[in-house]
Design a protein around this motif. Structure first.
Motif, PDB file in Angstrom:
ATOM      1  N   ILE A  51       0.674   3.592  -3.267  1.00 35.12           N
ATOM      2  CA  ILE A  51       0.175   5.145  -3.326  1.00 35.12           C
ATOM      3  C   ILE A  51       1.036   6.495  -3.348  1.00 35.12           C
ATOM      4  CG2 ILE A  51      -0.650   6.620  -1.331  1.00 35.12           C
ATOM      5  CD1 ILE A  51      -1.589   4.452   0.221  1.00 35.12           C
TER       6      ILE A  51
ATOM      7  N   CYS B  67       1.866   6.068  -7.323  1.00 33.33           N
ATOM      8  CA  CYS B  67       1.274   6.568  -8.235  1.00 33.33           C
ATOM      9  C   CYS B  67       0.433   8.267  -7.625  1.00 33.33           C
ATOM     10  CB  CYS B  67      -0.425   6.197  -7.118  1.00 33.33           C
ATOM     11  SG  CYS B  67      -0.617   4.716  -7.961  1.00 33.33           S
ATOM     12  N   PHE B  68       1.004   8.874  -5.915  1.00 35.34           N
ATOM     13  CA  PHE B  68       1.628  10.347  -6.068  1.00 35.34           C
ATOM     14  C   PHE B  68       2.370  10.886  -7.081  1.00 35.34           C
ATOM     15  CE2 PHE B  68       2.035  13.665  -3.173  1.00 35.34           C
ATOM     16  CZ  PHE B  68       1.756  13.916  -2.604  1.00 35.34           C
TER      17      PHE B  68
ATOM     18  N   SER C  76      -4.991   4.814   2.068  1.00 35.56           N
ATOM     19  CA  SER C  76      -4.860   6.231   0.132  1.00 35.56           C
ATOM     20  C   SER C  76      -5.657   7.329   1.948  1.00 35.56           C
ATOM     21  CB  SER C  76      -6.145   5.560   0.208  1.00 35.56           C
ATOM     22  OG  SER C  76      -5.670   4.807  -0.894  1.00 35.56           O
TER      23      SER C  76
ATOM     24  N   ALA D 183       0.760  -1.381   0.038  1.00 40.26           N
ATOM     25  CA  ALA D 183      -0.111   0.001   0.467  1.00 40.26           C
ATOM     26  C   ALA D 183       0.664   0.804  -0.286  1.00 40.26           C
ATOM     27  CB  ALA D 183      -0.709   0.155   1.660  1.00 40.26           C
TER      28      ALA D 183
ATOM     29  N   TRP E 242      -2.665   8.395   4.087  1.00 42.71           N
ATOM     30  CA  TRP E 242      -1.687   9.192   2.792  1.00 42.71           C
ATOM     31  C   TRP E 242      -2.666  11.177   2.784  1.00 42.71           C
ATOM     32  CZ3 TRP E 242       2.691   7.841   0.805  1.00 42.71           C
ATOM     33  CH2 TRP E 242       2.983   9.563   0.048  1.00 42.71           C
TER      34      TRP E 242
ATOM     35  N   TYR F 134      -5.505  -0.967   0.964  1.00 39.85           N
ATOM     36  CA  TYR F 134      -5.013  -0.053   0.177  1.00 39.85           C
ATOM     37  C   TYR F 134      -5.905   1.608   0.699  1.00 39.85           C
ATOM     38  CZ  TYR F 134      -4.468   2.879  -3.745  1.00 39.85           C
ATOM     39  OH  TYR F 134      -4.305   4.397  -4.517  1.00 39.85           O
ATOM     40  N   ILE F 135      -7.246   1.341   0.500  1.00 41.27           N
ATOM     41  CA  ILE F 135      -8.010   2.121   1.036  1.00 41.27           C
ATOM     42  C   ILE F 135      -7.879   3.202   2.413  1.00 41.27           C
ATOM     43  CG2 ILE F 135     -11.358   2.383   1.344  1.00 41.27           C
ATOM     44  CD1 ILE F 135     -11.734   0.340  -0.944  1.00 41.27           C
TER      45      ILE F 135
END
Length: 106
Positions: free
Chosen positions: A15, A18-19, A71, A11, A74, A67-68
């Motif tokens: 993240i 992707c960020f 996120s 995760a 994050w 992951y959710i």
């Protein structure tokens, strides 16, 4: 490697990767941001292969809940936006779903 550790590492790397793309494309960060982002995404994919599961689809489905929730952490830690009660409620529901998939007797 324990499943939860692999999921948490995956995760973080997904993240972050992707960020990095988000930062370059949406926040005007320099192009070089994509290089560590790509490495991060490769580490994410590798970590998911370490999950002890007989089926990739089941491993990925359980990972989705982790992951959710990650996120949302994050969002708070990196982006400085505190999750609201709906974010937290949704994240908890997703973690419950992931726990059911991970802990189900098979």
């Amino acid at each position: 490697m324990p499943t939860i550790a692999a999921y948490l590492g995956a995760a973080l790397f997904e993240i972050a990767g992707c960020f990095a793309f988000w930062g370059w494309f949406r926040l005007g960060k320099p192009l070089w941001w994509l290089a560590p982002g790509l490495v991060s995404l490769a580490l994410f994919a590798w970590l998911l292969t370490l999950v002890e599961s007989e089926a990739a689809g089941r491993a990925f489905a359980a990972y989705g809940g982790i992951y959710i929730a990650a996120s949302l952490l994050w969002l708070w830690a990196v982006e400085g936006l505190r999750p609201d009660r709906w974010d937290i409620t949704g994240g908890m529901i997703c973690l419950l779903g992931a726990a059911i998939i991970i802990a189900a007797p098979r």
